[in-house]
Design a protein around this motif. Structure first.
Motif, mmCIF file in Angstrom:
data_model
loop_
_atom_site.group_PDB
_atom_site.id
_atom_site.type_symbol
_atom_site.label_atom_id
_atom_site.label_comp_id
_atom_site.label_asym_id
_atom_site.label_seq_id
_atom_site.Cartn_x
_atom_site.Cartn_y
_atom_site.Cartn_z
ATOM 1 N N ALA A 1 -4.530 7.331 -0.769
ATOM 2 C CA ALA A 1 -4.089 5.976 -0.424
ATOM 3 C C ALA A 1 -4.218 5.106 -1.667
ATOM 4 O O ALA A 1 -5.259 5.140 -2.333
ATOM 5 N N GLU A 2 -3.168 4.396 -1.987
ATOM 6 C CA GLU A 2 -3.223 3.481 -3.139
ATOM 7 C C GLU A 2 -3.093 2.055 -2.632
ATOM 8 O O GLU A 2 -2.059 1.682 -2.070
ATOM 9 N N LEU A 3 -4.157 1.295 -2.807
ATOM 10 C CA LEU A 3 -4.154 -0.116 -2.399
ATOM 11 C C LEU A 3 -3.583 -0.920 -3.557
ATOM 12 O O LEU A 3 -4.256 -1.124 -4.559
ATOM 13 N N ASP A 4 -2.334 -1.347 -3.429
ATOM 14 C CA ASP A 4 -1.696 -2.063 -4.552
ATOM 15 C C ASP A 4 -2.190 -3.503 -4.652
ATOM 16 O O ASP A 4 -2.698 -3.919 -5.684
ATOM 17 N N GLN B 1 0.852 -1.182 0.000
ATOM 18 C CA GLN B 1 0.000 0.000 0.000
ATOM 19 C C GLN B 1 0.892 1.238 0.000
ATOM 20 O O GLN B 1 1.968 1.220 0.597
ATOM 21 N N ALA B 2 0.440 2.297 -0.663
ATOM 22 C CA ALA B 2 1.221 3.539 -0.667
ATOM 23 C C ALA B 2 0.329 4.719 -0.303
ATOM 24 O O ALA B 2 -0.870 4.726 -0.616
ATOM 25 N N PHE B 3 0.937 5.671 0.376
ATOM 26 C CA PHE B 3 0.267 6.948 0.633
ATOM 27 C C PHE B 3 1.062 8.028 -0.082
ATOM 28 O O PHE B 3 2.293 8.051 0.009
ATOM 29 N N THR B 4 0.368 8.899 -0.779
ATOM 30 C CA THR B 4 1.062 10.040 -1.386
ATOM 31 C C THR B 4 0.350 11.314 -0.951
ATOM 32 O O THR B 4 -0.847 11.307 -0.656
ATOM 33 N N ARG B 5 1.133 12.377 -0.909
ATOM 34 C CA ARG B 5 0.546 13.660 -0.522
ATOM 35 C C ARG B 5 0.664 14.628 -1.695
ATOM 36 O O ARG B 5 1.746 14.885 -2.210
ATOM 37 N N HIS B 6 -0.482 15.152 -2.122
ATOM 38 C CA HIS B 6 -0.513 16.125 -3.208
ATOM 39 C C HIS B 6 -1.083 17.416 -2.624
ATOM 40 O O HIS B 6 -2.299 17.524 -2.457
ATOM 41 N N GLY B 7 -0.218 18.363 -2.301
ATOM 42 C CA GLY B 7 -0.689 19.580 -1.621
ATOM 43 C C GLY B 7 -1.264 19.194 -0.272
ATOM 44 O O GLY B 7 -0.582 18.579 0.541
ATOM 45 N N ASN B 8 -2.538 19.515 -0.079
ATOM 46 C CA ASN B 8 -3.160 19.166 1.204
ATOM 47 C C ASN B 8 -3.904 17.834 1.146
ATOM 48 O O ASN B 8 -4.563 17.455 2.102
ATOM 49 N N GLU B 9 -3.815 17.185 -0.005
ATOM 50 C CA GLU B 9 -4.618 15.977 -0.196
ATOM 51 C C GLU B 9 -3.760 14.711 -0.044
ATOM 52 O O GLU B 9 -2.725 14.585 -0.696
ATOM 53 N N ILE B 10 -4.243 13.802 0.792
ATOM 54 C CA ILE B 10 -3.555 12.511 0.928
ATOM 55 C C ILE B 10 -4.335 11.458 0.148
ATOM 56 O O ILE B 10 -5.566 11.374 0.261
#
Lengths: 242, 138
Positions: free
Chosen positions: A104-107, A93-102
Motif C-alpha cells: 500500500a502506498e499512501l500518497d 492511495q495506491a495498491f500494487t501487487r508484487h508476486g504474492n505481496e501487496i
C-alpha cells in the motif's frame, strides 16, 4: 473468511460516484484476482462518510486499475479546488501487487483547514489499516515529508528505505546538534549501517526520541516503509495510532 | 483524470492527531531504548542517558511489560525458556525479573508457590550468569 467482491458491491461503489478507468478486464475480476479480501464497498463508503461533507466544491472520485506488472489500483478522491491549501481536499492511495505481496502506498491526504484538528487524519489511517489487515498487505510505503510527517512517521515505527536520505539527515544533525547530542545519533547510524551496509530499513524511531532530533526530523523528507508482516512492529504501530 | 501522485505530500494533520499523552510518550521512549539496547547501539546506562530516562522509569517499563509473561509459564517450559534466553537475554532485564519474584506476591501466595518460584529464580539466575559470561567473553 476472505471477502469475495461482487458485482453488486461494484454497483454500490458507482452509486457513490466513483468512476473506474484503466484495464479492459472487468473491475470485479481484477479485484478478486489481485486484491482479494479488499472490502472495497465498505471502505469507500466509510471514506465518503469521512470526507464527503468537508467541501461544497465538486469532488472527483476515481478508481484507476492496471494489470500491467505490477498490477495496480489507484484510489483518488479530490475536490475541484484541491490546489488551495486552505480549502482543498485530496486523497490518493495506491495498491500494487508484487508476486504474492501487496504493497500500500499512501500518497497524500489534504484536508480543508476548517476540518483540521478533529482527528480526521487518524480516522482515515485507521480505516486504511482495517483493510490492510483484511487484504494481508505486506508493507505500507510513504514519503515522510517536512513538518507533517518527518517526525511523526519516525515515531510510528516506519523505517527509512533510502540510505542517502538518512545520510542527509545525519549531516544536518551534525551541523545543528551539540557534540554531546550528536554522538548518540551517530552511534545508531553507524551500528545499523556497519551491520547492514546496503540496509533499506533504518529504524528512524531510534532517532525520533534522541535529544534535538525532533527539530531535525520535523524539517526532513525521507521515504519510509512499515513491515506489516512483522507482528512486533504491527502491534507497536497499532498501539501508536489507536 | 488522475492527479499526479506526487502532487502533494503529507497526510493531513496526522502530526496533530498523533500527539501522545506524556504517559504514552514515556512508554514510546522506553520501547525505543529497549530496542537500541537489544540491537547493540547502547549499553543500558548509555541508552538511559541518550533517551533521557531514569533507571526507575526504565525498570518499571520492563517490569510491567514482562510481568504476566514471566510468571505464567517459565518453569519447566522449554519454549519459553528459549525465548527468554534469546529475546530477553539482557542481564539487566533478567535481574529485574529476579527482583520481581521477591516483591510481586503476598506472603500467603509466596508460601503456596514457593517451590515454583524457587525453580524460576534458579533458572533466571542461571540464564543471567550465562549471559554475563558470554558478554564478558565477547
Amino acid at each position: 473468511m476472505l471477502h469475495i467482491i461482487t458485482n453488486e458491491e461494484i454497483e454500490r461503489i458507482k452509486a457513490l460516484g466513483f468512476e473506474t478507468t484503466g484495464s479492459t478486464v472487468p473491475f470485479v475480476e481484477f479485484l478478486n484476482e489481485y486484491f482479494p479480501g479488499f472490502r472495497i464497498g465498505e471502505y469507500l463508503a466509510a471514506l465518503e462518510n469521512l470526507l464527503g461533507s468537508l467541501t461544497q466544491v465538486r469532488i472527483t472520485k476515481e478508481l484507476s486499475f492496471h494489470e500491467s506488472p505490477p498490477p495496480m489500483l489507484i484510489i483518488q478522491y479530490y475536490s475541484g479546488d484541491c490546489e488551495d491549501d486552505q480549502t482543498g481536499l485530496a486523497f490518493s492511495q495506491a495498491f500494487t501487487r508484487h508476486g504474492n505481496e501487496i504493497v500500500a502506498e499512501l500518497d497524500y491526504l489534504r484536508i480543508p483547514e476548517s476540518a483540521r484538528k478533529k482527528g480526521l487524519s487518524k480516522k482515515v489511517l485507521n480505516l486504511n489499516l482495517q483493510q490492510y489487515e483484511a487484504m494481508g498487505v505486506a508493507k505500507i510505503k510513504l514519503e515522510a515529508a517536512l513538518s507533517n510527517g518527518g517526525l511523526v512517521w519516525a515515531k510510528a515505527f516506519f523505517s527509512a528505505t533510502e540510505p542517502e536520505e538518512v545520510k542527509t539527515i545525519l549531516i544536518k544533525a551534525e551541523n545543528k546538534l551539540t557534540a554531546e547530542q550528536f554522538k548518540f545519533v551517530e552511534r545508531v547510524y553507524d551500528n545499523y549501517y556497519n551491520q547492514n551496509p546496503d540496509g533499506k530499513a533504518f529504524p528512524m524511531n531510534k532517532w525520533s526520541q534522541l535529544a534535538g532530533m525532533d527539530q531535525i526530523l520535523q524539517g526532513s523528507r525521507w521515504h519510509g516503509e512499515l513491515d506489516l508482516n512483522n507482528s512486533d512492529i504491527l502491534t507497536k504501530f497499532k498501539n501508536y495510532v489507536a | 483524470m488522475l492527479l499526479d501522485r506526487k502532487k502533494f505530500s503529507g497526510f493531513g494533520d496526522i502530526d496533530h492527531d498523533l500527539i501522545q499523552s506524556s504517559e504514552k510518550e514515556l512508554l514510546h521512549k522506553c520501547m525505543v531504548a529497549e530496542q537500541s539496547i537489544s540491537d547493540g547501539d547502547f549499553s543500558v546506562d548509555e541508552a538511559l542517558e541518550a533517551y533521557g530516562l531514569s533507571k526507575e522509569q526504565y525498570d518499571s517499563y520492563v517490569a510491567k511489560k514482562s510481568k504476566s509473561f514471566i510468571f505464567l509459564s517459565l518453569s519447566g517450559n522449554k519454549e519459553t525458556y528459549a525465548t527468554i534466553k534469546t529475546s530477553f537475554a539482557v542481564p539487566h532485564v533478567i535481574d529485574i525479573y529476579i527482583e520481581m519474584l521477591d516483591s510481586s506476591f503476598d506472603d500467603q501466595l509466596h508460601f503456596i508457590l514457593k517451590d515454583r518460584i524457587g525453580r524460576i529464580k534458579s533458572e533466571l539466575e542461571g540464564i543471567s550468569s550465562d549471559v554475563k559470561k558470554l558478554k564478558t567473553k565477547a
